[in-house]
Design an enzyme around this catalytic site. Sequence first.
Site, mmCIF file in Angstrom:
data_model
loop_
_atom_site.group_PDB
_atom_site.id
_atom_site.type_symbol
_atom_site.label_atom_id
_atom_site.label_comp_id
_atom_site.label_asym_id
_atom_site.label_seq_id
_atom_site.Cartn_x
_atom_site.Cartn_y
_atom_site.Cartn_z
ATOM 1 N N ARG A 5 11.177 22.181 -98.560
ATOM 2 C CA ARG A 5 11.923 21.933 -97.185
ATOM 3 C C ARG A 5 12.366 20.136 -98.115
ATOM 4 N NH1 ARG A 5 8.258 20.602 -92.571
ATOM 5 N NH2 ARG A 5 9.512 22.185 -90.729
ATOM 6 N N CYS A 63 14.639 14.969 -88.911
ATOM 7 C CA CYS A 63 15.847 13.880 -88.810
ATOM 8 C C CYS A 63 14.921 12.653 -87.926
ATOM 9 C CB CYS A 63 15.545 14.211 -86.375
ATOM 10 S SG CYS A 63 14.135 14.506 -85.259
ATOM 11 N N HIS A 74 8.686 15.323 -85.264
ATOM 12 C CA HIS A 74 9.755 16.063 -85.107
ATOM 13 C C HIS A 74 9.134 17.412 -86.221
ATOM 14 C CE1 HIS A 74 12.450 19.789 -83.591
ATOM 15 N NE2 HIS A 74 13.727 19.738 -84.642
ATOM 16 N N ASP A 132 11.734 18.974 -78.125
ATOM 17 C CA ASP A 132 10.271 20.190 -78.196
ATOM 18 C C ASP A 132 10.000 20.163 -76.685
ATOM 19 O OD1 ASP A 132 9.666 19.962 -81.372
ATOM 20 O OD2 ASP A 132 10.456 18.899 -81.023
ATOM 21 N N ASN A 147 17.941 17.434 -89.964
ATOM 22 C CA ASN A 147 16.529 17.535 -90.220
ATOM 23 C C ASN A 147 16.673 17.366 -91.611
ATOM 24 O OD1 ASN A 147 14.864 17.795 -87.579
ATOM 25 N ND2 ASN A 147 16.182 20.652 -87.759
ATOM 26 N N VAL A 159 25.259 22.798 -83.920
ATOM 27 C CA VAL A 159 24.893 22.042 -83.235
ATOM 28 C C VAL A 159 25.548 20.991 -83.378
ATOM 29 C CG1 VAL A 159 23.288 20.512 -83.738
ATOM 30 C CG2 VAL A 159 22.246 22.291 -84.768
ATOM 31 N N ARG A 212 10.945 22.856 -74.317
ATOM 32 C CA ARG A 212 10.444 23.988 -75.144
ATOM 33 C C ARG A 212 8.819 24.266 -73.889
ATOM 34 N NH1 ARG A 212 12.784 23.602 -80.763
ATOM 35 N NH2 ARG A 212 14.447 24.588 -80.937
ATOM 36 N N ASP A 231 33.898 16.115 -89.181
ATOM 37 C CA ASP A 231 33.185 17.063 -89.866
ATOM 38 C C ASP A 231 33.752 16.866 -91.216
ATOM 39 O OD1 ASP A 231 32.166 19.471 -91.444
ATOM 40 O OD2 ASP A 231 31.110 19.534 -89.601
HETATM 41 P P1 NAD Z 1 25.736 23.655 -89.814
HETATM 42 O O1 NAD Z 1 25.893 24.091 -91.318
HETATM 43 O O2 NAD Z 1 26.490 25.057 -88.808
HETATM 44 O O3 NAD Z 1 26.897 22.843 -89.736
HETATM 45 C C1 NAD Z 1 26.186 21.355 -90.426
HETATM 46 C C2 NAD Z 1 27.907 20.692 -90.528
HETATM 47 O O4 NAD Z 1 27.953 19.500 -90.857
HETATM 48 C C3 NAD Z 1 28.951 21.605 -91.187
HETATM 49 O O5 NAD Z 1 30.107 21.789 -90.207
HETATM 50 C C4 NAD Z 1 29.677 20.943 -92.908
HETATM 51 O O6 NAD Z 1 30.995 20.831 -92.621
HETATM 52 C C5 NAD Z 1 28.807 20.002 -91.895
HETATM 53 N N1 NAD Z 1 28.606 18.329 -93.101
HETATM 54 C C6 NAD Z 1 28.124 18.807 -94.155
HETATM 55 N N2 NAD Z 1 28.520 17.039 -94.816
HETATM 56 C C7 NAD Z 1 28.947 16.782 -94.088
HETATM 57 C C8 NAD Z 1 29.395 15.074 -94.249
HETATM 58 N N3 NAD Z 1 29.276 14.738 -95.277
HETATM 59 N N4 NAD Z 1 30.325 14.600 -93.682
HETATM 60 C C9 NAD Z 1 30.449 15.880 -92.372
HETATM 61 N N5 NAD Z 1 30.447 16.828 -92.137
HETATM 62 C C10 NAD Z 1 29.243 17.226 -92.793
HETATM 63 O O7 NAD Z 1 24.609 23.468 -89.359
HETATM 64 P P2 NAD Z 1 24.090 23.154 -87.942
HETATM 65 O O8 NAD Z 1 23.417 24.417 -87.530
HETATM 66 O O9 NAD Z 1 24.678 22.970 -86.920
HETATM 67 O O10 NAD Z 1 22.699 21.945 -87.778
HETATM 68 C C11 NAD Z 1 22.700 20.774 -88.126
HETATM 69 C C12 NAD Z 1 21.505 20.348 -88.165
HETATM 70 O O11 NAD Z 1 20.976 19.927 -87.273
HETATM 71 C C13 NAD Z 1 20.494 20.777 -89.556
HETATM 72 O O12 NAD Z 1 19.919 19.977 -89.614
HETATM 73 C C14 NAD Z 1 19.764 21.519 -88.147
HETATM 74 O O13 NAD Z 1 18.295 21.491 -89.430
HETATM 75 C C15 NAD Z 1 19.940 19.852 -87.642
HETATM 76 N N6 NAD Z 1 18.922 20.371 -86.299
HETATM 77 C C16 NAD Z 1 18.417 20.263 -85.599
HETATM 78 C C17 NAD Z 1 17.463 20.316 -84.688
HETATM 79 C C18 NAD Z 1 16.348 18.825 -83.985
HETATM 80 O O14 NAD Z 1 15.651 19.212 -82.840
HETATM 81 N N7 NAD Z 1 16.880 17.408 -84.508
HETATM 82 C C19 NAD Z 1 17.745 20.496 -83.509
HETATM 83 C C20 NAD Z 1 17.913 22.249 -84.206
HETATM 84 C C21 NAD Z 1 19.287 21.875 -85.938
#
Ligand code: NAD
Length: 320
Positions: free
Chosen positions: A94, A128, A181, A154, A126, A19, A157, A40
Site C-alpha cells: 500500500r 484518500c 477510510h 462506507d 486512495n 472511478v 454500504r 486525464d
Molecule cells: P483507473 O486506473 O481506472 O483510473 C485512473 C486514471 O488516472 C487513469 O485513467 C490514468 O490515466 C489517470 N491518471 C494517472 N496519472 C494521471 C495524471 N498525472 N494526471 C491525470 N490523470 C492521471 O483507476 P480507478 O479504478 O478509476 O481508481 C482511481 C482511484 O480511486 C484509485 O486510487 C482507487 O483506489 C480510488 N478509489 C477510491 C475510493 C474511495 O472510496 N475513496 C473508491 C474506489 C476507488
Amino acid sequence: MASHSHKRTKLGVIGAGGVGSAVAYAATLRGTADEIAIYDIAGERATAEGLDIAHGSMFASEAIVYGGDDIEVLRDCDLIIVTAGARQKPGQPRLELAEANVKIFEAMLPKVMEVAPETMLMIVTNPCDVLAIVAQKITGLPTNRCFASGTTLDSSRLRWLIANKAGVAIKSVHVNIIGEHGDSEFPVWSSANIGFVPLDEWTTHGERVFTDEVKAALGEEAMKAAYRVIEGKGSTNYAIGISAARIAEAILQGEQAVLPVATQLKGYYGIHSEAAVSLPSVLSYNGVERVLEMPLNDEELQKLKNSADAISASLASLGY
Ligand code: NAD
C-alpha cells in the site's frame, strides 16, 4: 435549473478511469453541476468518456459534459474531484502505491491550481484521507476546501446492509462509519437507529436483530465490501461515483447537507492532529462549513484516536 440567481457551476473530474467516469456519469444523471469536465493524461480515454456520457444527456440533466488531456479543460472549476492514480500492481504494498500517487499529485496539482485558482478539491484517490492532507500541503488550500470523500461510501454500504436485514428503506437507516477510510474505520453504533428506534431495540417477530455479533459482522462486511467487488470485477466504481457526485452537489448547490467527509482534526474531541479523518460535516458553498462532534462513547473515542494515529503514521512515512 436556470433561475435569475443561479450561478453556473463547473465540476472537474481528474481521472477518466473506472472511478472518474462513474463520477462524471452519476453527476450528469443527477444534475450535480451545469458543466462537467473530465481531465486525464490518457487523452483519448478522457475525450471518449466525455462524449459517451454527453451522448445520453438528452435523457439526463442539461449538463454540458466533455473531456480531454489539456489541463485547460479544468479552467475555472468550482470543485474538482480527484480520482487520478496509479493502479495497484499485484503484490504491491500500500505504501508504495501511496508514494506513486503522492508523486502524481506533486506534479499535477500546481498546474490544476493555475487554471482553477478558486477551486475546491475533493480527493477520492486512495489513501484518500492521507492524500487530502498531501493535497492541502501542495496547494496551500485550507482543509474546508481540500478534503476527502472519506467514509461517505462506507456509511452507505453499512446502511444498505442494515436496511436489507431490517426490511426497511435505506434512507430510514441512520448510522455513520467514521475515522479512516480503511482498516481502522468503525461504525458509531451508540447512535445508530432505524426511524428513531435505537438499533439495539429493533426486533423482528419479537427477537432482537442487531445483537453484538450481528453488528460486528455487519461492520466487518461494510469495511471489506470493496474486496468482494474487486474479486468479481477488478475494482469498484459505481457506488463511489454516486457518493462523490452526492457530496459535490451538496456543495455546489449550497445544501447544508450533512455527510461524513474527511477534514483535518484540528482539536475536535480534544484530538490535536494533522490527520484528516471522516466525521459528519455540514457541506455547502464553502465546502466543509462545519464538522459535527457527534456523541461518541469511550470506546468509539479511542477508535477515532486510533484512526488519527494510523493516518498520521502514513503521512509521516510519506514525508508529509
Ligand atoms: P483507473 O486506473 O481506472 O483510473 C485512473 C486514471 O488516472 C487513469 O485513467 C490514468 O490515466 C489517470 N491518471 C494517472 N496519472 C494521471 C495524471 N498525472 N494526471 C491525470 N490523470 C492521471 O483507476 P480507478 O479504478 O478509476 O481508481 C482511481 C482511484 O480511486 C484509485 O486510487 C482507487 O483506489 C480510488 N478509489 C477510491 C475510493 C474511495 O472510496 N475513496 C473508491 C474506489 C476507488
